[in-house]
Design a protein around this motif. Sequence first.
Motif, PDB file in Angstrom:
ATOM      1  N   ASP A 133      -8.558 -16.610  -3.858  1.00  0.00           N
ATOM      2  CA  ASP A 133      -8.744 -15.854  -2.617  1.00  0.00           C
ATOM      3  C   ASP A 133      -8.478 -16.737  -1.401  1.00  0.00           C
ATOM      4  OD1 ASP A 133      -9.418 -13.617  -4.054  1.00  0.00           O
ATOM      5  OD2 ASP A 133     -11.583 -13.930  -3.895  1.00  0.00           O
ATOM      6  N   GLU A 136      -4.776 -17.047  -0.972  1.00  0.00           N
ATOM      7  CA  GLU A 136      -4.223 -15.829  -0.369  1.00  0.00           C
ATOM      8  C   GLU A 136      -4.480 -15.823   1.143  1.00  0.00           C
ATOM      9  OE1 GLU A 136      -2.420 -12.070  -0.010  1.00  0.00           O
ATOM     10  OE2 GLU A 136      -2.341 -13.609  -1.571  1.00  0.00           O
ATOM     11  N   ARG A 139      -2.062 -18.234   2.745  1.00  0.00           N
ATOM     12  CA  ARG A 139      -0.712 -17.674   2.811  1.00  0.00           C
ATOM     13  C   ARG A 139      -0.593 -16.668   3.955  1.00  0.00           C
ATOM     14  NH1 ARG A 139       1.880 -13.352   1.168  1.00  0.00           N
ATOM     15  NH2 ARG A 139       0.000 -12.451   0.257  1.00  0.00           N
ATOM     16  N   ARG A 140      -1.609 -15.834   4.117  1.00  0.00           N
ATOM     17  CA  ARG A 140      -1.557 -14.841   5.198  1.00  0.00           C
ATOM     18  C   ARG A 140      -1.683 -15.505   6.563  1.00  0.00           C
ATOM     19  NH1 ARG A 140      -4.874  -9.463   3.156  1.00  0.00           N
ATOM     20  NH2 ARG A 140      -3.719  -9.160   1.206  1.00  0.00           N
TER      21      ARG A 140
END
Length: 386
Positions: A133, A136, A139-140
């Motif tokens: 998580d 992620e 990355r965002r």
Amino acid sequence: MKLRTRIIVGFLMIILVPLLLSAATLHGFRESQNRNMEKNRAAQEAASDYDYGITIADSESDDGGIQIMTKDLFVSALVILVFTGLSVGLWIYRSVATPLVKLRKATQNIKEGNLDFVLDVEGTDEFSELCRDFEEMRRRLKESAEEKIILDKENKELISNISHDLKTPITAVKGYVEGIMDGVADTPEKMDRYVRTIYNKTNEMDHLINELTFYSKIDTNRIPYTFSKLNVEDYFSDCAEEIGLELETRGIQLYYANYVDGNVQVIADGEQIRRVIHNIIGNAIKYMDKQKGVIQIRVKDVGDFVQVEIEDNGKGIASKDLAFIFDRFYRTDVSRNSSKGGSGIGLSIVRKIMEDHGGKVWATSREGIGTIMYFVLRKYQEVPMK
């Protein structure tokens, strides 16, 4: 393996492993004791009264051996228990510590503003899921940061383009106003020409300001649409008449043709479709390189849609640029000339409006010959009630 499962397995190992080893050792000890008892019994049956004292001494020796073996068994069980506890504790600690160390390093990188790393953790426990998580999120965040950089660059380019485009007509207006004030426009003809030029330049500035305002509404998805039923013949005839007057002042000939039945209607926002037409024609005027400019507007019936074609005889667009002309801030190499100016968002606004109307826009072009812009609107069709 989940952390809860690891703890349960470790707890069972700490309890069961020493018990099983102790039970196995105790079983072996009892078997050995039983064999010794069988030997003693056999010896007692075969011995005489003379040997009785020796047998008693052997029995006492066996009792001492039992005590020693019991002590050894206790020590062995304790050593096994400690070893098992350390092994299980180390196993659980490594399963928790490894992802936490990686997570700490990743957090430090983000704290320092570094998003160019990859947090790669294997496993299915809670800490591994937390790391995935976190990856992620990283990355965002990186995508958001890259989008912000691109947006900032585009906004700077927009400000630069708008500033140039506003400076040009303002300079012209200032020059003509000074000419009027100094008495250069000393005849009614000159005065009329000066006033008309000032009026045209102020219209250009008004168009640029409206375009910038509309651009901000696109970014926030707050475009004010007012959809209604429009008669195709009446609406586009009015648009052609309005555009024709403007083109006439620029020395450009307009040809209009309607091939749609008089009762055909579309559901659209009349003001925004007018903006589409003005942006396309404004682009054609900007890059018109012929002494006798010609623009044609054709309205056609293509089944469930009404297709509008706007053709010019300008310089045309290179095939390598044609696929990108509707992208925001994209300008072809030939259009980077400062004399042309342009904010670079006119055609992107056209595409956005057509997409919001459920239609589409595209173009074909040949360099040196001209460009044809197409857009389609869905017809209004009444559904019969049963």
